[in-house]
Design a protein around this motif. Structure first.
Motif, PDB file in Angstrom:
ATOM      1  N   GLU A   1       0.833  -1.200   0.000  1.00  0.00           N
ATOM      2  CA  GLU A   1       0.000   0.000   0.000  1.00  0.00           C
ATOM      3  C   GLU A   1       0.871   1.255   0.000  1.00  0.00           C
ATOM      4  OE1 GLU A   1      -3.430   2.391   0.119  1.00  0.00           O
ATOM      5  OE2 GLU A   1      -3.248   0.224  -0.207  1.00  0.00           O
ATOM      6  N   ILE A   2       2.039   1.163   0.609  1.00  0.00           N
ATOM      7  CA  ILE A   2       2.982   2.287   0.636  1.00  0.00           C
ATOM      8  C   ILE A   2       3.828   2.309  -0.632  1.00  0.00           C
ATOM      9  CG2 ILE A   2       4.997   3.235   1.843  1.00  0.00           C
ATOM     10  CD1 ILE A   2       3.841   1.956   4.420  1.00  0.00           C
ATOM     11  N   HIS A   3       4.475   1.197  -0.916  1.00  0.00           N
ATOM     12  CA  HIS A   3       5.537   1.219  -1.925  1.00  0.00           C
ATOM     13  C   HIS A   3       5.060   1.161  -3.374  1.00  0.00           C
ATOM     14  CE1 HIS A   3       8.583   1.444   1.037  1.00  0.00           C
ATOM     15  NE2 HIS A   3       8.393   0.234   1.531  1.00  0.00           N
ATOM     16  N   ALA A   4       3.853   0.671  -3.608  1.00  0.00           N
ATOM     17  CA  ALA A   4       3.330   0.723  -4.975  1.00  0.00           C
ATOM     18  C   ALA A   4       2.827   2.121  -5.313  1.00  0.00           C
ATOM     19  CB  ALA A   4       2.198  -0.291  -5.160  1.00  0.00           C
ATOM     20  N   ARG A   5       2.751   2.988  -4.313  1.00  0.00           N
ATOM     21  CA  ARG A   5       2.248   4.351  -4.519  1.00  0.00           C
ATOM     22  C   ARG A   5       3.318   5.420  -4.375  1.00  0.00           C
ATOM     23  NH1 ARG A   5      -1.258   0.833  -3.340  1.00  0.00           N
ATOM     24  NH2 ARG A   5      -3.441   1.000  -3.990  1.00  0.00           N
ATOM     25  N   ASN A   6       4.514   5.010  -3.950  1.00  0.00           N
ATOM     26  CA  ASN A   6       5.602   5.991  -3.886  1.00  0.00           C
ATOM     27  C   ASN A   6       6.689   5.726  -4.928  1.00  0.00           C
ATOM     28  OD1 ASN A   6       7.138   3.867  -2.882  1.00  0.00           O
ATOM     29  ND2 ASN A   6       7.166   4.600  -0.776  1.00  0.00           N
ATOM     30  N   GLY A   7       6.512   4.670  -5.730  1.00  0.00           N
ATOM     31  CA  GLY A   7       7.457   4.392  -6.801  1.00  0.00           C
ATOM     32  C   GLY A   7       8.597   3.476  -6.421  1.00  0.00           C
TER      33      GLY A   7
ATOM     34  N   LYS B   1       1.152   1.728 -12.425  1.00  0.00           N
ATOM     35  CA  LYS B   1      -0.152   2.387 -12.496  1.00  0.00           C
ATOM     36  C   LYS B   1      -0.497   3.167 -11.236  1.00  0.00           C
ATOM     37  CE  LYS B   1      -4.981   1.368 -13.721  1.00  0.00           C
ATOM     38  NZ  LYS B   1      -5.911   0.310 -14.184  1.00  0.00           N
ATOM     39  N   ARG B   2       0.028   2.757 -10.093  1.00  0.00           N
ATOM     40  CA  ARG B   2      -0.427   3.322  -8.825  1.00  0.00           C
ATOM     41  C   ARG B   2       0.428   4.483  -8.312  1.00  0.00           C
ATOM     42  NH1 ARG B   2      -1.427  -1.883  -9.432  1.00  0.00           N
ATOM     43  NH2 ARG B   2      -3.442  -2.740  -8.805  1.00  0.00           N
ATOM     44  N   TRP B   3       1.455   4.864  -9.050  1.00  0.00           N
ATOM     45  CA  TRP B   3       2.248   6.008  -8.600  1.00  0.00           C
ATOM     46  C   TRP B   3       2.509   6.932  -9.788  1.00  0.00           C
ATOM     47  CZ3 TRP B   3       7.529   7.458  -9.543  1.00  0.00           C
ATOM     48  CH2 TRP B   3       8.210   6.619 -10.427  1.00  0.00           C
ATOM     49  N   GLY B   4       2.812   8.214  -9.486  1.00  0.00           N
ATOM     50  CA  GLY B   4       3.016   9.188 -10.552  1.00  0.00           C
ATOM     51  C   GLY B   4       1.861   9.181 -11.531  1.00  0.00           C
ATOM     52  N   ARG B   5       0.646   9.230 -11.019  1.00  0.00           N
ATOM     53  CA  ARG B   5      -0.538   8.834 -11.789  1.00  0.00           C
ATOM     54  C   ARG B   5      -0.919   9.784 -12.928  1.00  0.00           C
ATOM     55  NH1 ARG B   5      -4.651   8.349  -7.214  1.00  0.00           N
ATOM     56  NH2 ARG B   5      -6.113   8.329  -8.982  1.00  0.00           N
ATOM     57  N   ALA B   6      -0.371  10.989 -12.958  1.00  0.00           N
ATOM     58  CA  ALA B   6      -0.670  11.874 -14.086  1.00  0.00           C
ATOM     59  C   ALA B   6      -0.011  11.378 -15.369  1.00  0.00           C
ATOM     60  CB  ALA B   6      -0.209  13.299 -13.785  1.00  0.00           C
ATOM     61  N   ALA B   7       1.007  10.537 -15.231  1.00  0.00           N
ATOM     62  CA  ALA B   7       1.691   9.944 -16.386  1.00  0.00           C
ATOM     63  C   ALA B   7       1.373   8.456 -16.457  1.00  0.00           C
ATOM     64  CB  ALA B   7       3.193  10.154 -16.283  1.00  0.00           C
ATOM     65  N   ILE B   8       0.974   8.006 -17.628  1.00  0.00           N
ATOM     66  CA  ILE B   8       0.738   6.581 -17.882  1.00  0.00           C
ATOM     67  C   ILE B   8       1.958   6.043 -18.617  1.00  0.00           C
ATOM     68  CG2 ILE B   8      -0.706   4.886 -19.066  1.00  0.00           C
ATOM     69  CD1 ILE B   8      -3.011   6.930 -18.876  1.00  0.00           C
ATOM     70  N   THR B   9       2.533   4.969 -18.116  1.00  0.00           N
ATOM     71  CA  THR B   9       3.654   4.311 -18.783  1.00  0.00           C
ATOM     72  C   THR B   9       3.255   2.866 -19.047  1.00  0.00           C
ATOM     73  OG1 THR B   9       4.649   3.858 -16.611  1.00  0.00           O
ATOM     74  CG2 THR B   9       5.428   5.800 -17.804  1.00  0.00           C
ATOM     75  N   ALA B  10       3.478   2.404 -20.256  1.00  0.00           N
ATOM     76  CA  ALA B  10       2.995   1.071 -20.631  1.00  0.00           C
ATOM     77  C   ALA B  10       3.811   0.518 -21.781  1.00  0.00           C
ATOM     78  CB  ALA B  10       1.518   1.143 -21.024  1.00  0.00           C
TER      79      ALA B  10
ATOM     80  N   GLU C   1       4.621  -2.585  -9.228  1.00  0.00           N
ATOM     81  CA  GLU C   1       3.324  -3.259  -9.283  1.00  0.00           C
ATOM     82  C   GLU C   1       3.022  -3.952  -7.970  1.00  0.00           C
ATOM     83  OE1 GLU C   1       0.165  -3.475 -10.265  1.00  0.00           O
ATOM     84  OE2 GLU C   1       0.935  -3.513 -12.318  1.00  0.00           O
ATOM     85  N   GLU C   2       1.750  -3.947  -7.598  1.00  0.00           N
ATOM     86  CA  GLU C   2       1.276  -4.806  -6.510  1.00  0.00           C
ATOM     87  C   GLU C   2       0.212  -5.726  -7.082  1.00  0.00           C
ATOM     88  OE1 GLU C   2      -0.792  -2.972  -3.272  1.00  0.00           O
ATOM     89  OE2 GLU C   2      -1.945  -1.627  -4.554  1.00  0.00           O
ATOM     90  N   VAL C   3       0.247  -6.988  -6.649  1.00  0.00           N
ATOM     91  CA  VAL C   3      -0.699  -7.977  -7.147  1.00  0.00           C
ATOM     92  C   VAL C   3      -1.317  -8.696  -5.966  1.00  0.00           C
ATOM     93  CG1 VAL C   3       0.526  -8.278  -9.340  1.00  0.00           C
ATOM     94  CG2 VAL C   3       1.129  -9.717  -7.375  1.00  0.00           C
ATOM     95  N   ALA C   4      -2.325  -9.523  -6.261  1.00  0.00           N
ATOM     96  CA  ALA C   4      -3.085 -10.156  -5.187  1.00  0.00           C
ATOM     97  C   ALA C   4      -2.512 -11.498  -4.739  1.00  0.00           C
ATOM     98  CB  ALA C   4      -4.541 -10.351  -5.636  1.00  0.00           C
ATOM     99  N   SER C   5      -1.659 -12.117  -5.541  1.00  0.00           N
ATOM    100  CA  SER C   5      -1.163 -13.452  -5.200  1.00  0.00           C
ATOM    101  C   SER C   5       0.185 -13.702  -5.860  1.00  0.00           C
ATOM    102  CB  SER C   5      -2.155 -14.519  -5.666  1.00  0.00           C
ATOM    103  OG  SER C   5      -2.211 -14.549  -7.091  1.00  0.00           O
ATOM    104  N   GLU C   6       0.864 -14.716  -5.383  1.00  0.00           N
ATOM    105  CA  GLU C   6       2.135 -15.102  -5.999  1.00  0.00           C
ATOM    106  C   GLU C   6       1.910 -15.566  -7.436  1.00  0.00           C
ATOM    107  OE1 GLU C   6       5.206 -17.156  -3.808  1.00  0.00           O
ATOM    108  OE2 GLU C   6       3.985 -17.080  -1.978  1.00  0.00           O
ATOM    109  N   ALA C   7       0.835 -16.294  -7.676  1.00  0.00           N
ATOM    110  CA  ALA C   7       0.554 -16.758  -9.040  1.00  0.00           C
ATOM    111  C   ALA C   7       0.396 -15.575  -9.990  1.00  0.00           C
ATOM    112  CB  ALA C   7      -0.706 -17.620  -9.044  1.00  0.00           C
ATOM    113  N   GLU C   8      -0.293 -14.521  -9.529  1.00  0.00           N
ATOM    114  CA  GLU C   8      -0.446 -13.328 -10.364  1.00  0.00           C
ATOM    115  C   GLU C   8       0.900 -12.640 -10.581  1.00  0.00           C
ATOM    116  OE1 GLU C   8      -2.952  -9.106 -10.548  1.00  0.00           O
ATOM    117  OE2 GLU C   8      -3.337 -10.535  -8.917  1.00  0.00           O
ATOM    118  N   ALA C   9       1.757 -12.666  -9.577  1.00  0.00           N
ATOM    119  CA  ALA C   9       3.090 -12.080  -9.718  1.00  0.00           C
ATOM    120  C   ALA C   9       3.881 -12.787 -10.802  1.00  0.00           C
ATOM    121  CB  ALA C   9       3.830 -12.149  -8.384  1.00  0.00           C
ATOM    122  N   PHE C  10       3.772 -14.116 -10.857  1.00  0.00           N
ATOM    123  CA  PHE C  10       4.505 -14.874 -11.870  1.00  0.00           C
ATOM    124  C   PHE C  10       4.007 -14.525 -13.279  1.00  0.00           C
ATOM    125  CE2 PHE C  10       4.671 -18.436  -8.449  1.00  0.00           C
ATOM    126  CZ  PHE C  10       5.629 -17.723  -7.747  1.00  0.00           C
TER     127      PHE C  10
END
Length: 507
Positions: free
Chosen positions: A221-227, A306-315, A231-240
């Motif tokens: 909750e902290i680190h996906a929003r401060n850069g 997606k969750r930090w620096g939100r005025a800029a989209i990087t993809a 990415e933060e995901v819901a599970s290890e499987a999603e991380a893979f």
């Protein structure tokens, strides 16, 4: 005479290594809702592709006659594997062996793991769970001395960042060296409520008066929003799955080119919805992500950070199968204005795209750098200039599409204006040194105040200036190269991707 006895001992050592920290500690790991290190490697790489290196490195136990009795493995597992058929170095910390802290076999094994990636020019995957550093305070008693801090192999970590894609997955509490290894990557992932990152854990932080839980101190909750992570995901499987997808857009190293794939999405596809994607009201919000989904190959947009620096989209995305890096503004956050964090995000992403030779598509709706007290306190202009420098220094082919606004220094950072401008503008384009609405009343203050009907005079001036600010007036002067029907955006960008990749393949 044969070597049968030695082979039997080898097999026994290998069997013991697969027990990791032992049944009790492995069960405890699973009880925390976490996979063990070997299951993690199996989960992220292609089936049956992992060949372990240094499996029997660790600590052997011997009887009084020097005969082998037992074996405790190292707490770093690594080797060669495949992801989508491409070779990678896959590594995982084994938290069941001394909580992931250093042991006698770790340092050389760690450095050899990192060296393997940049020596062979293949991506590096780190699955981090624990400190992975110099061991605990208790180890000082065994050592009998302290040491001046040094990190064996950090030079190899730097070389990997410079030469091959590096993916780090924080899969538990990661402190000190574990935290540093996570951040020293091109793409980093945390699992919500499972992963934490901190320079030092809660017990150490409590010494300075910060009594916090692991999650409060360093959760996603902290680190996906401060850069700190991407990415933060819901599970290890999603991380893979997420890590594999990131790698699919990148080459194996900086001397190779990323792969084109067949997506089945026609390059000439025209989406009628784009004609009304941008509202006429300059303060009305719209979805830039919907435009991205429409313009790029269907299902190919993979957003990063997606969750930090939100005025800029990087993809990352694909155009007719070609991978590209995408920068865009998000008008739903701060109107798309770049503040300090958004500028930092743009800088990092532009450098990443240039490093791995991905053409860049920039979808522009930038009203300028954020203004006000908070913007000044956070050093927006410094970070903004660094973002602009990264854009100007990029050497990969670059295309810009001015979707709506482009104002001031931030608006000028859409591309390097000193180069050939591969650029299109939509009829909704609105640009200048500053928005008219922000300076009109000041510039015409005397005229407005001296008129018989100030309100009517203000509207009269606005009407005249609206004619002057027509994008077609700019196109007459060739100050913008082309104004296009928004429905033509995809075909034109697919044409750009083809030309860009022809150039890149020339070296």
């Amino acid at each position: 005479m044969t070597w049968k006895l030695e082979i039997e001992e080898l097999r026994e050592r290998q069997r013991l290594a697969e027990k990791m920290g032992g049944d009790e500690k492995v069960s405890r790991q699973h009880g925390r809702g976490k996979l063990d290190a070997r299951a993690r490697i199996a989960g992220i790489v292609d089936e049956d592709s992992f060949r372990e290196i240094g499996k029997i490195a660790g600590r052997g136990t011997y009887d009084e006659n020097g005969e082998f009795k037992d074996f405790a493995p190292s707490n770093l597992i690594f080797g060669r594997a495949n992801i989508e058929g491409r070779p990678v170095v896959a590594s995982a910390d084994d938290f069941t062996v001394r909580g992931g802290a250093a042991d006698a076999a770790l340092h050389r094994k760690f450095t050899q793991c990192e060296k393997m990636a940049h020596t062979l020019g293949i991506p590096m995957i780190r699955m981090i769970d624990g400190t992975g550093g110099g061991g605990s305070v208790k180890s000082l008693e065994d050592m009998g001395f302290t040491y001046v801090p040094a990190v064996p192999g950090w030079e190899d970590i730097i070389k990997n960042q410079e030469t091959v894609p590096v993916v780090a997955l924080a899969l538990g509490p990661t402190a000190g060296m574990g935290a540093a290894r996570t951040v020293a990557s091109h793409y980093s992932i945390m699992v919500r409520e499972l992963s934490q990152i901190f320079a030092a854990g809660p017990a150490v932080a409590a010494a300075i008066g910060d009594s916090l839980t692991k999650e409060e101190l360093g959760g996603s909750e902290i680190h996906a929003r401060n850069g700190v992570v991407d990415e933060e995901v819901a599970s290890e499987a999603e991380a893979f799955v997420t890590a594999r997808k990131f790698l699919s857009y990148l080459p194996s190293n900086i001397n190779q080119r990323a792969d084109r794939i067949v997506t089945g999405d026609p390059a000439g596809r025209r989406d009628q919805a784009l004609l009304s994607a941008v509202p006429r009201g300059d303060k009305q919000v719209y979805s830039m992500r919907k435009i991205m989904d429409s313009v790029f190959d269907k299902g190919s947009v993979f957003e990063m950070g997606k969750r930090w620096g939100r005025a800029a989209i990087t993809a990352f995305a694909r155009l007719d199968g070609y991978p590209v890096a995408v920068l865009a503004n998000d008008p739903s956050f701060l109107g798309g204005s770049w503040e300090a964090k958004s500028s930092e995000k743009v800088e990092r992403f532009a450098k990443l795209a240039d490093q791995f030779r991905l053409p860049v598509v920039h979808l522009v709706d930038n009203p300028g750098f954020m203004i006000g007290e908070e913007a000044e306190r956070t050093g927006t202009i410094r970070y903004g200039v660094q973002a602009m420098n990264a854009v100007y220094k990029a050497t990969v082919p670059w295309a810009s599409v001015i979707v709506r606004r482009a104002y001031g220094i931030a608006g000028s950072a859409m591309s390097n204006a000193e180069n050939f401008q591969y650029r299109f503008a939509w009829p909704s384009g609105d640009w200048g040194s500053l928005p008219i609405t922000g300076g009109l009343e000041v510039a015409y203050k005397a005229d407005i105040e001296s008129s018989e009907d100030p309100a009517a005079r203000l509207e009269e001036i606005k009407a005249k200036l609206n004619q002057v600010t027509s994008p077609f007036r700019t196109a007459e002067q060739f100050s913008v190269e082309d104004i296009i029907d928004p429905r033509e955006t995809r075909p034109l960008l697919c044409e750009f991707a083809d030309l860009a990749w022809r150039k890149l393949e020339m070296g």
